[in-house]
Design a protein around this motif. Structure first.
Motif, PDB file in Angstrom:
ATOM      1  N   ILE A 177      41.373  12.652  -1.427  1.00  0.00           N
ATOM      2  CA  ILE A 177      41.785  13.222  -0.134  1.00  0.00           C
ATOM      3  C   ILE A 177      42.888  12.376   0.499  1.00  0.00           C
ATOM      4  N   ASP A 178      43.689  13.047   1.314  1.00  0.00           N
ATOM      5  CA  ASP A 178      44.580  12.343   2.231  1.00  0.00           C
ATOM      6  C   ASP A 178      44.041  12.600   3.640  1.00  0.00           C
ATOM      7  N   GLY A 179      44.788  12.163   4.658  1.00  0.00           N
ATOM      8  CA  GLY A 179      44.294  12.306   6.034  1.00  0.00           C
ATOM      9  C   GLY A 179      44.122  13.751   6.466  1.00  0.00           C
ATOM     10  N   ILE A 180      45.001  14.635   5.956  1.00  0.00           N
ATOM     11  CA  ILE A 180      44.923  16.056   6.327  1.00  0.00           C
ATOM     12  C   ILE A 180      43.632  16.673   5.777  1.00  0.00           C
ATOM     13  N   ALA A 181      43.347  16.408   4.489  1.00  0.00           N
ATOM     14  CA  ALA A 181      42.119  16.923   3.874  1.00  0.00           C
ATOM     15  C   ALA A 181      40.884  16.319   4.546  1.00  0.00           C
ATOM     16  N   LEU A 182      40.968  15.031   4.917  1.00  0.00           N
ATOM     17  CA  LEU A 182      39.841  14.355   5.583  1.00  0.00           C
ATOM     18  C   LEU A 182      39.437  15.096   6.852  1.00  0.00           C
ATOM     19  N   MET A 183      40.432  15.445   7.684  1.00  0.00           N
ATOM     20  CA  MET A 183      40.130  16.105   8.958  1.00  0.00           C
ATOM     21  C   MET A 183      39.506  17.488   8.746  1.00  0.00           C
ATOM     22  N   LEU A 184      39.996  18.215   7.730  1.00  0.00           N
ATOM     23  CA  LEU A 184      39.445  19.557   7.479  1.00  0.00           C
ATOM     24  C   LEU A 184      38.054  19.478   6.858  1.00  0.00           C
ATOM     25  N   ILE A 185      37.792  18.449   6.046  1.00  0.00           N
ATOM     26  CA  ILE A 185      36.430  18.240   5.523  1.00  0.00           C
ATOM     27  C   ILE A 185      35.487  17.889   6.677  1.00  0.00           C
ATOM     28  N   MET A 186      35.963  17.059   7.613  1.00  0.00           N
ATOM     29  CA  MET A 186      35.128  16.707   8.777  1.00  0.00           C
ATOM     30  C   MET A 186      34.781  17.953   9.599  1.00  0.00           C
ATOM     31  N   LEU A 187      35.764  18.831   9.777  1.00  0.00           N
ATOM     32  CA  LEU A 187      35.511  20.092  10.501  1.00  0.00           C
ATOM     33  C   LEU A 187      34.425  20.901   9.787  1.00  0.00           C
ATOM     34  N   SER A 188      34.505  20.966   8.455  1.00  0.00           N
ATOM     35  CA  SER A 188      33.536  21.750   7.664  1.00  0.00           C
ATOM     36  C   SER A 188      32.123  21.178   7.786  1.00  0.00           C
ATOM     37  N   VAL A 189      31.994  19.850   7.583  1.00  0.00           N
ATOM     38  CA  VAL A 189      30.634  19.264   7.570  1.00  0.00           C
ATOM     39  C   VAL A 189      30.054  19.207   8.979  1.00  0.00           C
ATOM     40  N   PHE A 190      30.917  19.227  10.019  1.00  0.00           N
ATOM     41  CA  PHE A 190      30.420  19.231  11.396  1.00  0.00           C
ATOM     42  C   PHE A 190      29.867  20.610  11.774  1.00  0.00           C
ATOM     43  N   LEU A 191      30.562  21.668  11.341  1.00  0.00           N
ATOM     44  CA  LEU A 191      30.137  23.025  11.732  1.00  0.00           C
ATOM     45  C   LEU A 191      28.925  23.520  10.938  1.00  0.00           C
ATOM     46  N   MET A 192      28.729  23.011   9.708  1.00  0.00           N
ATOM     47  CA  MET A 192      27.656  23.577   8.871  1.00  0.00           C
ATOM     48  C   MET A 192      26.250  23.413   9.444  1.00  0.00           C
ATOM     49  N   PRO A 193      25.836  22.210   9.912  1.00  0.00           N
ATOM     50  CA  PRO A 193      24.473  22.136  10.499  1.00  0.00           C
ATOM     51  C   PRO A 193      24.328  23.054  11.710  1.00  0.00           C
ATOM     52  N   ILE A 194      25.424  23.222  12.474  1.00  0.00           N
ATOM     53  CA  ILE A 194      25.387  24.103  13.653  1.00  0.00           C
ATOM     54  C   ILE A 194      25.160  25.545  13.211  1.00  0.00           C
ATOM     55  N   CYS A 195      25.790  25.930  12.090  1.00  0.00           N
ATOM     56  CA  CYS A 195      25.585  27.290  11.553  1.00  0.00           C
ATOM     57  C   CYS A 195      24.137  27.502  11.122  1.00  0.00           C
ATOM     58  N   ILE A 196      23.549  26.483  10.498  1.00  0.00           N
ATOM     59  CA  ILE A 196      22.143  26.592  10.066  1.00  0.00           C
ATOM     60  C   ILE A 196      21.234  26.745  11.290  1.00  0.00           C
ATOM     61  N   LEU A 197      21.500  25.949  12.342  1.00  0.00           N
ATOM     62  CA  LEU A 197      20.701  26.056  13.575  1.00  0.00           C
ATOM     63  C   LEU A 197      20.876  27.426  14.235  1.00  0.00           C
ATOM     64  N   ALA A 198      22.109  27.948  14.183  1.00  0.00           N
ATOM     65  CA  ALA A 198      22.381  29.258  14.804  1.00  0.00           C
ATOM     66  C   ALA A 198      21.641  30.383  14.084  1.00  0.00           C
ATOM     67  N   SER A 199      21.308  30.161  12.802  1.00  0.00           N
ATOM     68  CA  SER A 199      20.624  31.194  12.007  1.00  0.00           C
ATOM     69  C   SER A 199      19.103  31.020  12.007  1.00  0.00           C
ATOM     70  N   TRP A 200      18.616  30.036  12.742  1.00  0.00           N
ATOM     71  CA  TRP A 200      17.199  29.635  12.643  1.00  0.00           C
ATOM     72  C   TRP A 200      16.235  30.787  12.874  1.00  0.00           C
ATOM     73  N   THR A 201      16.452  31.541  13.946  1.00  0.00           N
ATOM     74  CA  THR A 201      15.530  32.653  14.249  1.00  0.00           C
ATOM     75  C   THR A 201      16.189  34.020  14.059  1.00  0.00           C
ATOM     76  N   SER A 202      17.545  34.058  14.094  1.00  0.00           N
ATOM     77  CA  SER A 202      18.208  35.375  14.046  1.00  0.00           C
ATOM     78  C   SER A 202      18.171  35.985  12.645  1.00  0.00           C
ATOM     79  N   ILE A 203      18.052  35.145  11.606  1.00  0.00           N
ATOM     80  CA  ILE A 203      17.969  35.668  10.234  1.00  0.00           C
ATOM     81  C   ILE A 203      16.495  35.698   9.829  1.00  0.00           C
TER      82      ILE A 203
END
Length: 512
Positions: free
Chosen positions: A79-105
């Motif tokens: 990775i370079d710095g650009i890829a690092l920031m986009l990977i951080m965005l991905s891993v930050f949003l994923m647990p939030i997505c799992i929590l958002a699906s907790w009862t709705s799915i």
């Protein structure tokens, strides 16, 4: 260079892969907790990646290399710095997505969690891949779990939306694969860092650029190939919309930064007017369409097209401000649009309608919700102090140096953006409840406060101290600017800001 001494990027791919397989053999509750644990482990590894990233060090870090088929295909990550920031965005949003699906799915929960974990694997793989064909596999395979998420757990019209999403994104990718085969044959390598420094023949660059553009323009999505996006967003479950807007749209922008601009600089310079015209139309047209929407999700989906058009204008300004602004807009849009989709999901889970007319007066009975929704609305508009302001300001500064017309059109889009975002908020949060059900909706619970609060904290952090996000990318953006500098486009003076217009032809002559 791998400063950790162990293959952290491969581990970040292995953890959600193993969890996805495990989820298929677990009961619903077990699958939820397994998915949450796996995404939190990846978030922790991502934070370690950021902490150990050496700013000002070598461009490519945490590299791993394992040849698979001679020298023509390899498991090459880095990775370079650009890829690092986009990977951080991905891993930050994923647990939030799992929590958002907790009862709705409620149906096929293990399969849903496995599909989401697979999306995470493919997103991280796309940003970390350093082999041309490895990138292509990750980039395209991301279609499959997202297609399933929309097609199985989506709304009433989900089959139509999932097919449209799949066919639109697949068509451009066939042309990109043909271009990749030609490039690897010409350069005798599939190594992306090597290809970024390869000077392809000028006459071939235009065709290669157009082949990649066919794929990336659909992913961004640019006007007029954006029509799959509103349908996909409206039909996708809440978490599907969050990850679609938050990360998957960024794959197109990342593709421009990684391939189109550094590999085909002359073609990028020649075809920049095409990008600016399409982006300008998108900003105004989709903002006007957003103003008249009756469905909350559709309104936010159209606003995504307008915001991503500001990204493409910034990228094709070919200067530091434009490129840094485009990256910050991508990160900010990922957080803010994701949060807005979560806000829609919160009230949809309670009332089971996305029609704006069914709500009203929510600030009375849902004050915590109203405050967070207001923060994200303001960030979407670009209020100073939020992440939205930093990116849009830098992008417009970069665009102004190149084209006053593009900047003026872009600014109208931002004014229209304030119109539709505040109009939406006013109808949802203020006044009196239009239905008896809306007047009795309960406020946010602990899980929802945690999800939205985490995003709110990062939106304010990026708005107040953007340097922490810009610093890792600065060296890579400098390299990109130097690469494109020799082919900086020469606009005709009527289209460009005065100084840039006269400087560009001189540069072109010096190059020849």
């Amino acid at each position: 260079m791998n400063q950790l001494g162990f293959p952290i990027l491969s581990i970040m791919l292995a953890v959600p892969t193993a969890a996805a397989i495990a989820c298929l053999y677990l009961k619903p509750d077990g699958a939820r907790w397994t998915a949450l644990a796996a995404t939190l482990i990846d978030l922790a590894l991502g934070i370690l990646l950021w902490a150990m990233f050496q700013q000002g060090g070598s461009q490519w870090q945490f590299q791993e290399y394992l040849p698979l088929f001679g020298d023509r295909f390899a498991w090459a990550l880095g990775i370079d710095g650009i890829a690092l920031m986009l990977i951080m965005l991905s891993v930050f949003l994923m647990p939030i997505c799992i929590l958002a699906s907790w009862t709705s799915i409620e149906k096929q929960v293990p399969e849903y969690m496995a599909a989401f974990l697979l999306v995470e694997v493919l997103m991280i793989g796309t940003f970390a891949a350093q082999d041309l064909f490895l990138f292509y596999i990750f980039f395209e395979a991301g279609l499959i779990p997202m297609y399933l998420i929309i097609g199985i757990w989506g709304g009433a019209n989900r089959i139509y939306a999932s097919y449209k999403f799949f066919l639109y994104t697949l068509l451009g990718s066939v042309l990109m694969l043909i271009a990749m085969l030609w490039m690897s044959n010409y350069a005798k390598t599939t190594d992306i860092p090597t290809l970024m420094a390869t000077d392809f023949p000028v006459q071939a660059q235009t065709w290669l650029w157009l082949a990649f553009f066919a794929s990336f323009a659909v992913k961004v999505p640019m006007w007029p190939v954006h029509t799959w996006l509103p349908d996909a967003h409206v039909q996708a479950p809440t978490a599907g919309s969050v990850i679609l807007a938050g990360v998957l749209l960024k794959l197109g922008g990342y593709g421009f930064i990684r391939f189109s601009i550094p590999m085909f600089p002359e073609a990028s310079g020649e075809l920049v007017t095409l990008v600016l015209v399409l982006s300008g139309i998108a900003v105004v047209y989709t903002s006007l369409v957003a103003l008249v929407q009756a469905d909350m999700k559709k309104l936010i989906a159209y606003s995504s097209v307008a915001h991503m058009a500001i990204v493409t204008i910034g990228l094709f300004a070919f200067n530091r401000q434009g490129l840094e602004g485009a990256m910050i807009v991508m990160l900010s849009h990922g957080l803010v649009s994701g949060a807005l989709f979560l806000c829609v999901g919160v009230i949809y889970d309670r009332l089971h309608t996305r029609e704006i007319a069914a709500y009203g007066g929510l600030s009375n009975n849902m004050p915590r919700y109203a405050v967070l929704f207001l923060l994200f609305t303001m960030a979407s508009i670009g209020l100073p102090g939020t992440s939205g302001f930093v990116g849009e300001f830098l992008s417009l500064m970069g665009a102004w140096q190149v084209s006053t017309w593009a900047t003026a059109v872009c600014t109208t889009g931002i004014i229209l953006g304030a119109g539709y975002a505040l109009y939406l908020y006013w109808r949802i949060a203020f006044g009196v409840a239009r239905t008896p059900e809306a007047a009795t909706l309960p406020d946010l619970n602990g899980r929802e406060i945690l999800s939205l609060g985490a995003i709110a904290a990062v939106v304010l952090w990026m708005g107040v101290y953007p340097e922490s996000f810009l610093a890792p990318m600065r060296q890579d953006i400098g390299t990109l600017v130097a690469r494109i500098d020799r082919a900086r486009p020469s606009f005709d003076p009527g289209f460009a800001a005065g100084s840039a217009a006269h400087a560009a032809p001189a540069k072109a002559e010096a190059h020849h």
